[in-house]
Design a protein around this motif. Structure first.
Motif, PDB file in Angstrom:
ATOM      1  N   ILE A   1       0.894  -0.880   0.099  1.00  0.00           N
ATOM      2  CA  ILE A   1       0.021   0.163   0.519  1.00  0.00           C
ATOM      3  C   ILE A   1       1.132   1.178   0.441  1.00  0.00           C
ATOM      4  CG2 ILE A   1      -1.874   1.411   1.558  1.00  0.00           C
ATOM      5  CD1 ILE A   1      -2.760  -1.190   2.601  1.00  0.00           C
ATOM      6  N   ARG A   2       0.907   2.456  -0.403  1.00  0.00           N
ATOM      7  CA  ARG A   2       1.646   3.202  -1.130  1.00  0.00           C
ATOM      8  C   ARG A   2       0.886   4.022  -0.507  1.00  0.00           C
ATOM      9  NH1 ARG A   2       6.156   3.414  -3.108  1.00  0.00           N
ATOM     10  NH2 ARG A   2       7.325   1.987  -4.083  1.00  0.00           N
ATOM     11  N   ARG A   3       1.730   4.990   0.660  1.00  0.00           N
ATOM     12  CA  ARG A   3       0.634   6.394   0.628  1.00  0.00           C
ATOM     13  C   ARG A   3       1.206   7.428   0.661  1.00  0.00           C
ATOM     14  NH1 ARG A   3      -0.514   6.007   6.256  1.00  0.00           N
ATOM     15  NH2 ARG A   3      -2.311   6.839   6.235  1.00  0.00           N
ATOM     16  N   ALA A   4       1.804   8.526   1.289  1.00  0.00           N
ATOM     17  CA  ALA A   4       2.228   9.714   0.658  1.00  0.00           C
ATOM     18  C   ALA A   4       4.045   9.372   1.089  1.00  0.00           C
ATOM     19  CB  ALA A   4       2.074  11.226   1.564  1.00  0.00           C
ATOM     20  N   LEU A   5       4.767  10.091   0.150  1.00  0.00           N
ATOM     21  CA  LEU A   5       6.268  10.334   0.843  1.00  0.00           C
ATOM     22  C   LEU A   5       6.464  10.545   2.310  1.00  0.00           C
ATOM     23  CD1 LEU A   5       7.847  11.039  -2.447  1.00  0.00           C
ATOM     24  CD2 LEU A   5       7.327   8.698  -1.500  1.00  0.00           C
ATOM     25  N   LEU A   6       7.920  10.961   3.171  1.00  0.00           N
ATOM     26  CA  LEU A   6       7.788  10.882   4.185  1.00  0.00           C
ATOM     27  C   LEU A   6       8.440  12.482   4.229  1.00  0.00           C
ATOM     28  CD1 LEU A   6       9.290   8.079   5.649  1.00  0.00           C
ATOM     29  CD2 LEU A   6       7.052   9.144   6.267  1.00  0.00           C
ATOM     30  N   THR A   7       8.200  13.167   3.777  1.00  0.00           N
ATOM     31  CA  THR A   7       8.949  14.609   3.607  1.00  0.00           C
ATOM     32  C   THR A   7       8.764  15.841   5.021  1.00  0.00           C
ATOM     33  OG1 THR A   7       7.839  14.848   1.502  1.00  0.00           O
ATOM     34  CG2 THR A   7       8.465  16.267   1.607  1.00  0.00           C
ATOM     35  N   ASP A   8       9.985  16.324   4.949  1.00  0.00           N
ATOM     36  CA  ASP A   8       9.665  16.609   6.437  1.00  0.00           C
ATOM     37  C   ASP A   8       9.425  18.440   6.142  1.00  0.00           C
ATOM     38  OD1 ASP A   8      11.258  18.814   5.193  1.00  0.00           O
ATOM     39  OD2 ASP A   8      13.688  17.995   6.294  1.00  0.00           O
ATOM     40  N   SER A   9       9.365  19.774   6.965  1.00  0.00           N
ATOM     41  CA  SER A   9       8.678  20.534   7.009  1.00  0.00           C
ATOM     42  C   SER A   9       9.768  21.079   5.833  1.00  0.00           C
ATOM     43  CB  SER A   9       8.191  21.470   8.088  1.00  0.00           C
ATOM     44  OG  SER A   9       9.948  21.329   9.034  1.00  0.00           O
ATOM     45  N   HIS A  10      11.162  21.096   5.471  1.00  0.00           N
ATOM     46  CA  HIS A  10      11.741  22.040   5.031  1.00  0.00           C
ATOM     47  C   HIS A  10      11.787  21.673   3.673  1.00  0.00           C
ATOM     48  CE1 HIS A  10      13.232  23.208   8.784  1.00  0.00           C
ATOM     49  NE2 HIS A  10      13.461  22.299   8.923  1.00  0.00           N
ATOM     50  N   GLY A  11      10.881  20.336   3.277  1.00  0.00           N
ATOM     51  CA  GLY A  11      11.090  19.720   1.523  1.00  0.00           C
ATOM     52  C   GLY A  11      11.723  18.294   1.245  1.00  0.00           C
ATOM     53  N   ARG A  12      12.350  18.183   2.744  1.00  0.00           N
ATOM     54  CA  ARG A  12      13.243  16.925   1.989  1.00  0.00           C
ATOM     55  C   ARG A  12      12.518  16.072   2.054  1.00  0.00           C
ATOM     56  NH1 ARG A  12      17.531  18.808   6.453  1.00  0.00           N
ATOM     57  NH2 ARG A  12      15.737  18.953   7.445  1.00  0.00           N
ATOM     58  N   VAL A  13      12.511  14.605   1.460  1.00  0.00           N
ATOM     59  CA  VAL A  13      12.681  13.690   1.045  1.00  0.00           C
ATOM     60  C   VAL A  13      12.485  11.863   1.760  1.00  0.00           C
ATOM     61  CG1 VAL A  13      11.296  11.659  -0.371  1.00  0.00           C
ATOM     62  CG2 VAL A  13      10.399  13.685  -0.757  1.00  0.00           C
ATOM     63  N   MET A  14      12.720  11.591   2.811  1.00  0.00           N
ATOM     64  CA  MET A  14      13.586  10.383   3.198  1.00  0.00           C
ATOM     65  C   MET A  14      13.183   9.415   2.027  1.00  0.00           C
ATOM     66  SD  MET A  14      14.245  12.422   6.054  1.00  0.00           S
ATOM     67  CE  MET A  14      14.037  13.963   5.095  1.00  0.00           C
ATOM     68  N   ARG A  15      14.233   9.163   1.998  1.00  0.00           N
ATOM     69  CA  ARG A  15      15.015   7.851   1.403  1.00  0.00           C
ATOM     70  C   ARG A  15      15.873   6.894   1.496  1.00  0.00           C
ATOM     71  NH1 ARG A  15      10.795   7.903  -2.587  1.00  0.00           N
ATOM     72  NH2 ARG A  15      11.161   9.180  -4.106  1.00  0.00           N
ATOM     73  N   ASP A  16      16.130   6.830   2.777  1.00  0.00           N
ATOM     74  CA  ASP A  16      17.299   6.455   3.651  1.00  0.00           C
ATOM     75  C   ASP A  16      16.731   6.255   5.496  1.00  0.00           C
ATOM     76  OD1 ASP A  16      19.863   5.388   4.644  1.00  0.00           O
ATOM     77  OD2 ASP A  16      20.791   6.940   3.394  1.00  0.00           O
ATOM     78  N   LEU A  17      17.156   4.516   5.798  1.00  0.00           N
ATOM     79  CA  LEU A  17      16.459   4.685   6.693  1.00  0.00           C
ATOM     80  C   LEU A  17      17.856   3.814   7.082  1.00  0.00           C
ATOM     81  CD1 LEU A  17      15.189   4.046   9.884  1.00  0.00           C
ATOM     82  CD2 LEU A  17      13.481   2.151   8.880  1.00  0.00           C
ATOM     83  N   ARG A  18      18.354   4.120   8.053  1.00  0.00           N
ATOM     84  CA  ARG A  18      19.774   3.123   9.262  1.00  0.00           C
ATOM     85  C   ARG A  18      19.011   2.242  10.132  1.00  0.00           C
ATOM     86  NH1 ARG A  18      24.705   6.135   7.067  1.00  0.00           N
ATOM     87  NH2 ARG A  18      24.247   7.132   4.917  1.00  0.00           N
TER      88      ARG A  18
END
Ligand code: SAM
Length: 353
Positions: free
Chosen positions: A2-19
């Motif tokens: 299920i695809r939902r909205a991208l993880l975007t922060d309040s500065h417009g950066r989209v999270m792609r990398d999870l450590r």
């Protein structure tokens, strides 16, 4: 999925990398991370006339019950993948201390949307697990190697482990992990005299080498700006000694390293300079600690509790919403060197580098 909205922060950066840190435990005591050896104490006292800070973080391993299970990690990664996370880096502590790590790698590698699974390790236990990790789907390995001198290596890491590490690097190359990376944290007065030797080693062995500036993430809180060898200084020294360094042009703005190819070799040298040349404006990384806290910046002073939510039977939707809420609060940048800088609440070994 299920695809939902991208993880975007309040500065417009989209999270792609999870450590993902799989354990807070480590079998090394690196002086820039867990400086608990006499050598580390002596170095700080003698060279910098400083002692480990009284506000140092005293280490207490998390009890086992606090550590996320593989099933819990897998579930969070699956949810994060549905929100645009593409890259997972397994770290710690020392990730290879976690039993059956290959089982987690296999679970994560199979998740739709995850394009890349990598691991950062000190390499000490790598040879026993290498084949199983490869078969499980691990693609890339980064080894920490701060010295090529046996005694200096021991002083920095608290472990006589250089030979084992070099054997691990060789095996990773033979097995076809690609790329095989080596990370070196450079500290003035401790291993800055090895910059050229490390670069020559990378060129000779066709490795991808990253020089990393020392960040104030040591549990001893002994970090001082003067201990940092700025990226520019590292580059000047490399340019003076390594022939044919050609800049690698990249359109990936989230990359942490500035990179150069070495003529006549497939080696690549990079410099990661978070202290002297911060790259927060394009940061697309978030971190999950071994005890299930999400951190939106290495230097976060707050953490967000996913473990209790996972264990309180939160639905996938509730966890997705919480991820969005937390990422929305991601810090604009770090404040190293500024009067309002606060040490992170935990050292790098507990955060997951
Ligand atoms: N134990 C593994 C290892 O040694 O690679 C993984 C965990 S370690 C915390 C991850 C990375 O963080 C390593 O490459 C290490 O060199 C880096 N690191 C730790 N403390 C640091 C600091 N104070 N400044 C810069 N890098 C640091």
């Amino acid at each position: 999925m299920i695809r939902r909205a991208l993880l975007t922060d309040s500065h417009g950066r989209v999270m792609r990398d999870l450590r993902v840190s799989v354990t807070d435990r480590c079998n090394f005591r690196c002086m820039y991370c867990l400086p608990e050896t006499e050598a580390a104490e002596n170095f700080y006292r003698e060279r910098w006339a400083t002692v480990l800070n009284p506000t140092r973080i005293t280490r207490e391993w998390q009890p086992k019950k606090n550590i996320l299970s593989f099933e819990e990690i897998e579930r969070l990664v699956r949810i994060a993948a549905g929100l645009g996370i593409q890259k997972i880096r397994i770290t710690g502590g020392e990730p290879l201390l976690r039993h059956d790590l290959e089982q987690l790698i296999a679970k994560i590698s199979g998740i739709e949307g995850i394009e890349d699974v990598a691991m950062t390790t000190n390499g000490f236990l790598f040879r026993q697990k290498a084949r199983a990790l490869l078969d499980a789907g691990l693609k890339r390995v980064s080894f920490s190697c701060d010295s090529l001198d046996r005694e200096n290596f021991r002083r920095i890491t608290g472990r006589d482990g250089l030979a084992e590490l070099l054997a691990a690097v060789r095996l990773a190359q033979e097995l076809g992990f690609a790329p095989v990376k080596v990370n070196a944290v450079i500290i003035r007065g401790i291993n800055d005299h090895e910059i050229e030797a490390l670069a020559a080693f990378a060129a000779r062995e066709s490795l991808v080498l990253r020089f990393i500036e020392f960040m104030p993430l040591d549990s001893g809180r002994a970090w001082q700006r003067e201990m940092v060898v700025p990226g520019k200084e590292i580059l000047q020294r490399l340019q003076a000694t390594t022939t044919g360094l050609a800049p690698v042009v990249s359109d990936n703005k989230s990359e942490t390293a500035k990179r150069w190819r070495v003529a006549g070799s497939s080696a690549e040298i990079g410099i990661i300079a978070p202290v002297s040349e911060p790259f927060c404006g394009h940061c697309n990384r978030i971190r999950l600690t071994a005890d299930g806290k999400l951190r939106t910046c290495l230097f976060s002073t707050v953490e967000h509790d996913f473990r209790s939510r996972l264990r309180d039977a939160a639905t996938d939707e509730a966890l997705s919403d919480y991820l969005h809420e937390v990422v929305g609060q991601k810090e604009a940048r770090h404040h190293i060197g500024e009067p309002d800088f606060k040490f992170a609440s935990r050292s790098m070994s507990c955060i997951g580098g």
